[in-house]
Design a protein around this motif. Structure first.
Motif, PDB file in Angstrom:
ATOM      1  N   PRO A   1      -2.448  75.005  28.319  1.00  0.00           N
ATOM      2  CA  PRO A   1      -2.876  75.484  29.643  1.00  0.00           C
ATOM      3  C   PRO A   1      -2.102  74.850  30.797  1.00  0.00           C
ATOM      4  O   PRO A   1      -1.819  75.529  31.783  1.00  0.00           O
ATOM      5  N   GLN A   2      -1.750  73.536  30.681  1.00  0.00           N
ATOM      6  CA  GLN A   2      -1.067  72.889  31.807  1.00  0.00           C
ATOM      7  C   GLN A   2       0.451  72.968  31.697  1.00  0.00           C
ATOM      8  O   GLN A   2       1.136  73.200  32.678  1.00  0.00           O
ATOM      9  N   PHE A   3       0.971  72.703  30.487  1.00  0.00           N
ATOM     10  CA  PHE A   3       2.415  72.511  30.350  1.00  0.00           C
ATOM     11  C   PHE A   3       3.088  73.596  29.515  1.00  0.00           C
ATOM     12  O   PHE A   3       4.270  73.506  29.213  1.00  0.00           O
ATOM     13  N   GLY A   4       2.332  74.606  29.114  1.00  0.00           N
ATOM     14  CA  GLY A   4       2.907  75.620  28.227  1.00  0.00           C
ATOM     15  C   GLY A   4       3.855  76.563  28.937  1.00  0.00           C
ATOM     16  O   GLY A   4       3.711  76.840  30.129  1.00  0.00           O
TER      17      GLY A   4
ATOM     18  N   ILE B   1      12.465  83.262  21.129  1.00  0.00           N
ATOM     19  CA  ILE B   1      12.120  82.267  22.153  1.00  0.00           C
ATOM     20  C   ILE B   1      11.160  81.172  21.645  1.00  0.00           C
ATOM     21  O   ILE B   1      11.421  79.997  21.867  1.00  0.00           O
ATOM     22  N   PRO B   2      10.074  81.537  20.944  1.00  0.00           N
ATOM     23  CA  PRO B   2       9.188  80.453  20.487  1.00  0.00           C
ATOM     24  C   PRO B   2       9.913  79.427  19.620  1.00  0.00           C
ATOM     25  O   PRO B   2       9.671  78.225  19.743  1.00  0.00           O
ATOM     26  N   LEU B   3      10.828  79.904  18.782  1.00  0.00           N
ATOM     27  CA  LEU B   3      11.531  78.992  17.882  1.00  0.00           C
ATOM     28  C   LEU B   3      12.544  78.146  18.644  1.00  0.00           C
ATOM     29  O   LEU B   3      12.718  76.952  18.374  1.00  0.00           O
TER      30      LEU B   3
ATOM     31  N   LEU C   1      12.690  74.016  19.216  1.00  0.00           N
ATOM     32  CA  LEU C   1      13.875  73.178  19.043  1.00  0.00           C
ATOM     33  C   LEU C   1      14.150  72.359  20.306  1.00  0.00           C
ATOM     34  O   LEU C   1      14.369  71.140  20.240  1.00  0.00           O
ATOM     35  N   LEU C   2      14.103  73.005  21.474  1.00  0.00           N
ATOM     36  CA  LEU C   2      14.376  72.297  22.730  1.00  0.00           C
ATOM     37  C   LEU C   2      13.361  71.187  22.963  1.00  0.00           C
ATOM     38  O   LEU C   2      13.724  70.050  23.296  1.00  0.00           O
ATOM     39  N   THR C   3      12.073  71.511  22.771  1.00  0.00           N
ATOM     40  CA  THR C   3      11.033  70.511  23.023  1.00  0.00           C
ATOM     41  C   THR C   3      11.198  69.302  22.104  1.00  0.00           C
ATOM     42  O   THR C   3      10.926  68.177  22.507  1.00  0.00           O
ATOM     43  N   SER C   4      11.678  69.556  20.873  1.00  0.00           N
ATOM     44  CA  SER C   4      11.746  68.455  19.914  1.00  0.00           C
ATOM     45  C   SER C   4      12.744  67.379  20.339  1.00  0.00           C
ATOM     46  O   SER C   4      12.717  66.272  19.817  1.00  0.00           O
ATOM     47  N   PHE C   5      13.639  67.715  21.292  1.00  0.00           N
ATOM     48  CA  PHE C   5      14.617  66.714  21.755  1.00  0.00           C
ATOM     49  C   PHE C   5      14.212  66.081  23.084  1.00  0.00           C
ATOM     50  O   PHE C   5      14.922  65.253  23.615  1.00  0.00           O
ATOM     51  N   LYS C   6      13.076  66.512  23.649  1.00  0.00           N
ATOM     52  CA  LYS C   6      12.686  66.006  24.964  1.00  0.00           C
ATOM     53  C   LYS C   6      11.802  64.769  24.848  1.00  0.00           C
ATOM     54  O   LYS C   6      11.201  64.516  23.802  1.00  0.00           O
TER      55      LYS C   6
ATOM     56  N   VAL D   1       8.263  62.944  26.268  1.00  0.00           N
ATOM     57  CA  VAL D   1       6.974  63.514  26.663  1.00  0.00           C
ATOM     58  C   VAL D   1       6.999  63.865  28.149  1.00  0.00           C
ATOM     59  O   VAL D   1       6.519  64.919  28.565  1.00  0.00           O
ATOM     60  N   ALA D   2       7.601  62.976  28.964  1.00  0.00           N
ATOM     61  CA  ALA D   2       7.654  63.221  30.407  1.00  0.00           C
ATOM     62  C   ALA D   2       8.405  64.518  30.720  1.00  0.00           C
ATOM     63  O   ALA D   2       7.966  65.314  31.551  1.00  0.00           O
ATOM     64  N   GLU D   3       9.536  64.713  30.026  1.00  0.00           N
ATOM     65  CA  GLU D   3      10.305  65.941  30.262  1.00  0.00           C
ATOM     66  C   GLU D   3       9.518  67.186  29.839  1.00  0.00           C
ATOM     67  O   GLU D   3       9.551  68.214  30.506  1.00  0.00           O
ATOM     68  N   SER D   4       8.810  67.062  28.702  1.00  0.00           N
ATOM     69  CA  SER D   4       8.121  68.243  28.184  1.00  0.00           C
ATOM     70  C   SER D   4       6.929  68.626  29.048  1.00  0.00           C
ATOM     71  O   SER D   4       6.500  69.773  29.038  1.00  0.00           O
ATOM     72  N   THR D   5       6.392  67.659  29.817  1.00  0.00           N
ATOM     73  CA  THR D   5       5.224  67.972  30.633  1.00  0.00           C
ATOM     74  C   THR D   5       5.553  68.065  32.124  1.00  0.00           C
ATOM     75  O   THR D   5       4.656  68.191  32.944  1.00  0.00           O
ATOM     76  N   SER D   6       6.841  68.001  32.450  1.00  0.00           N
ATOM     77  CA  SER D   6       7.216  68.103  33.863  1.00  0.00           C
ATOM     78  C   SER D   6       7.175  69.565  34.298  1.00  0.00           C
ATOM     79  O   SER D   6       7.834  70.420  33.715  1.00  0.00           O
ATOM     80  N   MET D   7       6.349  69.852  35.312  1.00  0.00           N
ATOM     81  CA  MET D   7       6.206  71.237  35.735  1.00  0.00           C
ATOM     82  C   MET D   7       6.992  71.523  37.005  1.00  0.00           C
ATOM     83  O   MET D   7       7.337  72.667  37.288  1.00  0.00           O
ATOM     84  N   ASN D   8       7.234  70.498  37.786  1.00  0.00           N
ATOM     85  CA  ASN D   8       7.908  70.716  39.058  1.00  0.00           C
ATOM     86  C   ASN D   8       8.905  69.591  39.310  1.00  0.00           C
ATOM     87  O   ASN D   8       8.523  68.553  39.822  1.00  0.00           O
ATOM     88  N   PRO D   9      10.165  69.694  38.943  1.00  0.00           N
ATOM     89  CA  PRO D   9      10.818  70.894  38.408  1.00  0.00           C
ATOM     90  C   PRO D   9      10.498  71.120  36.925  1.00  0.00           C
ATOM     91  O   PRO D   9      10.271  70.149  36.206  1.00  0.00           O
ATOM     92  N   PHE D  10      10.496  72.367  36.509  1.00  0.00           N
ATOM     93  CA  PHE D  10      10.289  72.698  35.118  1.00  0.00           C
ATOM     94  C   PHE D  10      11.575  72.388  34.346  1.00  0.00           C
ATOM     95  O   PHE D  10      12.662  72.773  34.771  1.00  0.00           O
ATOM     96  N   VAL D  11      11.456  71.657  33.238  1.00  0.00           N
ATOM     97  CA  VAL D  11      12.640  71.223  32.510  1.00  0.00           C
ATOM     98  C   VAL D  11      12.881  72.147  31.318  1.00  0.00           C
ATOM     99  O   VAL D  11      12.050  72.212  30.417  1.00  0.00           O
ATOM    100  N   PHE D  12      14.011  72.859  31.332  1.00  0.00           N
ATOM    101  CA  PHE D  12      14.316  73.723  30.183  1.00  0.00           C
ATOM    102  C   PHE D  12      15.084  72.966  29.111  1.00  0.00           C
ATOM    103  O   PHE D  12      14.784  73.076  27.934  1.00  0.00           O
ATOM    104  N   PHE D  13      16.085  72.192  29.556  1.00  0.00           N
ATOM    105  CA  PHE D  13      16.902  71.466  28.582  1.00  0.00           C
ATOM    106  C   PHE D  13      16.654  69.968  28.707  1.00  0.00           C
ATOM    107  O   PHE D  13      16.497  69.466  29.818  1.00  0.00           O
ATOM    108  N   PRO D  14      16.623  69.254  27.588  1.00  0.00           N
ATOM    109  CA  PRO D  14      16.462  67.798  27.670  1.00  0.00           C
ATOM    110  C   PRO D  14      17.680  67.194  28.376  1.00  0.00           C
ATOM    111  O   PRO D  14      18.794  67.694  28.216  1.00  0.00           O
ATOM    112  N   SER D  15      17.472  66.142  29.188  1.00  0.00           N
ATOM    113  CA  SER D  15      18.587  65.541  29.918  1.00  0.00           C
ATOM    114  C   SER D  15      19.567  64.911  28.932  1.00  0.00           C
ATOM    115  O   SER D  15      20.772  64.970  29.120  1.00  0.00           O
ATOM    116  N   VAL D  16      19.021  64.282  27.900  1.00  0.00           N
ATOM    117  CA  VAL D  16      19.854  63.739  26.821  1.00  0.00           C
ATOM    118  C   VAL D  16      19.281  64.292  25.525  1.00  0.00           C
ATOM    119  O   VAL D  16      18.071  64.391  25.389  1.00  0.00           O
TER     120      VAL D  16
END
Lengths: 303, 276
Positions: free
Chosen positions: A138-141, B25-27, B31-36, B38-53
């Motif tokens: 809900p928040q981060f999806g 896209i889900p797959l 893959l992208l999330t697995s390299f991020k 936790v902070a990157e994966s939950t950052s909404m503003n800015p939204f992070v598409f690619f891991p920085s490293v």
């Protein structure tokens, strides 16, 4: 030679019988031990209230079935399972049919599209559900992010009782329709080209062609796809198990019969009640299969 | 080509490409999330598409805290023995049902059809009690157990045998082959595509099955990839980068097999369809 005459069955026939019995023996023995006897054991167990691992069983007659009929959760599970089936089967088959027809037309890259659409089929539901749970967060999806970017309200995909079953059905459709599409496409590719040419000459529009030529010729495959998708949907478990735990506010509105069976049999260790639930599932599937076989005669065309 | 049909074609491509994107896209997101982090994966503003490293920390942690090598081996052996048994026994029975006359044939084949219509959960408690009584929980034997024989495989291969011409058997009979030799040396090689299809179905079913391994192999070392994922999720419920790393670890072997054998996969499954 005197003894030979007393055998009423000719030697060649005997020989074939022996080979026949020998060849089916492993499979039949396996089915007997693994499937046929267990059906009767499950029926028998459903008459007992069972303690841990079947020890301390207590005969209750039809007590489990009386409990089942009075148990609101069981009826929720029946409704959820049927609703899931009603959502997944028509949508996944229709989508599979549309894509199969498009890929059977004059498009480039048919095999690439086919390969991509089939990918969800090879992923374990456990992995698939984890990914979707993350997309649904809900928040981060990702999904709610896209919704808010479009100016829409975020949705509580996995915890809102009104939405939970829809979220689960979307995963179900996403997972299954590639398989159905591959089957339908194979069946479409077998339709001889002259059938279309003949109807072109008769001046049929594409739409008429689809309903007059294409659909009747794929009805056997369509029937196969319907039957297998319905049976699978009625047994939905993995996705719900991975996404909705028993404390989730959407549990009552999403729990399926098989999930309830699992919880009662292996979480609460009441295998008797679990058995009664799975017998109910068997009865439901038998009823549905009976109507499908009746309907088969009405709309399926075997050439 | 008229404008209308050009527009129809463009619409068809648009539809197909959108659909393909929704499959991928889900797959890709996994893959992208697995390299991020936790902070990157939950950052909404800015939204992070690619891991920085592109870090592998999530993978190292998941691998250290679990027994993935055991999960791979268990899953592989479960698939291997189920494929071996179901191909062998199903081919034998399928040939007999398709081509030989013997008393009880229709009744026995009726049992095969009946098994396919019954929901598999009805067998699970008795199967569990059997494996438990043998003292064989938490073993490869337990994982293979429900798949020693296959009603579906028998049915599927019977369809393939029925499609072969009868003249072949008559010829091999004239050459002096007995029924066993005819089956093994003449007929079986001709059902190759059926055997491939059944092998793929069996492998996929074993790989995806979660409930049976979850119930029967409860020890940490004896889980399969599917049942291990269920346990990992309840252990690290909200650390999504780690969960996605675990999913990738469970997913890649099958994806690799699929990419290598995609023709066999798709055609094997296509050849099985509509035969009810």
């Amino acid at each position: 030679m005197a003894g030979y005459k007393r055998i009423r069955v000719p030697r060649n026939t005997w020989n074939m019988w022996l080979w026949g019995w020998f060849l089916v023996a492993p499979t039949m023995l396996g089915l007997l031990i693994l499937n046929i006897i267990p059906i009767f054991q499950t029926l028998y167990l459903s008459l007992f209230k069972s303690g841990a691992f079947g020890r301390g069983n207590q005969y209750v007659g039809i007590g489990n079935y009386e409990r089942l009929i009075a148990d609101a959760q069981v009826w929720h599970a029946v409704a959820n399972t049927l609703l899931y089936t009603v959502l997944v089967v028509p949508l996944s088959v229709a989508l599979a049919m549309i894509i199969a027809v498009l890929l059977n037309g004059k498009v480039k890259g048919t095999s690439i599209f086919r390969t991509i659409y089939f990918i969800p089929m090879i992923a374990a539901p456990a992995a698939v559900t984890m990914v979707w749970r993350w997309l649904y967060n809900p928040q981060f999806g990702l999904i709610n992010y896209v919704l808010t970017q479009l100016g829409l309200d975020p949705v509580r995909w996995t915890t809102d009782p009104q939405v939970g079953l829809i979220s689960i059905s979307l995963i179900g459709i996403w997972s299954i329709f590639g398989y159905n599409m591959v089957l339908l496409l194979a069946s479409l590719q077998e339709i001889p080209r002259d059938f279309y040419e003949a109807s072109d000459i008769d001046g049929a529009s594409k739409m008429q062609q689809f309903f007059i030529v294409t659909v009747p010729l794929v009805t056997p495959t369509l029937f196969f796809v319907f039957v297998t998708t319905i049976i699978q949907s009625m047994q939905v478990f993995d996705v719900i198990y991975m996404m909705i735990d028993v404390t989730n506010p959407a549990y009552e509105r999403t729990v399926s019969l098989v999930y309830l069976f699992y919880n009662n049999s292996f979480r609460y260790m009441d295998k008797g009640y679990g058995s009664a639930i799975v017998v109910l599932l068997l009865v439901l599937i038998m009823i549905i299969t009976y109507f499908q076989l009746k309907a088969e005669k009405k709309w399926v065309n075997y050439m | 080509m008229g404008i209308a049909s050009k527009a129809a074609k463009a619409a068809a491509y648009l539809f197909l490409i959108t659909g393909a994107a929704l499959m991928i896209i889900p797959l890709l997101w996994m893959l992208l999330t697995s390299f991020k982090t936790v902070a990157e994966s939950t950052s909404m503003n800015p939204f992070v598409f690619f891991p920085s490293v592109w870090r592998v920390d999530n993978y190292t942690r998941v691998l250290n805290q679990n027994h993935f090598s055991a999960y791979y081996v268990n899953t592989f052996l479960m698939m291997f023995f189920r494929i071996l048994c179901s191909l062998l026994f199903s081919a034998m029975a399928a040939y007999a049902f398709a081509r030989l006359q013997f008393p009880g044939r229709n009744f026995l084949f009726g049992i095969v059809l009946f098994q396919m219509m019954v929901p598999t959960q009805i067998f699970i408690i008795p199967q569990y009690l059997m494996v438990d009584a043998l003292g064989m929980r938490n073993s490869i034997f337990a994982l293979v157990f429900p798949g020693f024989v296959s009603a579906f495989g028998t049915f599927l291969l019977r369809q393939f045998f029925l499609g072969l011409p009868r003249e072949l058997e008559e010829a091999s009979k004239l050459d002096g082959c007995n029924i066993g030799q005819t089956f093994l040396l003449v007929m079986l090689p001709l059902t190759r595509s059926g055997l491939v299809a059944l092998g793929i179905f069996t492998a996929l079913f074993a790989y995806k099955d979660m409930m049976w391994p979850l119930i029967i192999n409860t020890s940490a070392q004896s889980a399969t990839l599917a049942s291990a994922l269920a346990k990992i999720q309840s252990a690290i419920s909200v650390n999504y980068p780690e969960l996605m790393a675990a999913s990738v670890l469970a997913f890649w072997p099958m994806l690799l097999v699929y990419i290598v054998f995609q023709k066999q996969f798709v055609e094997g499954i296509a050849s099985s369809g509509g035969k009810l």
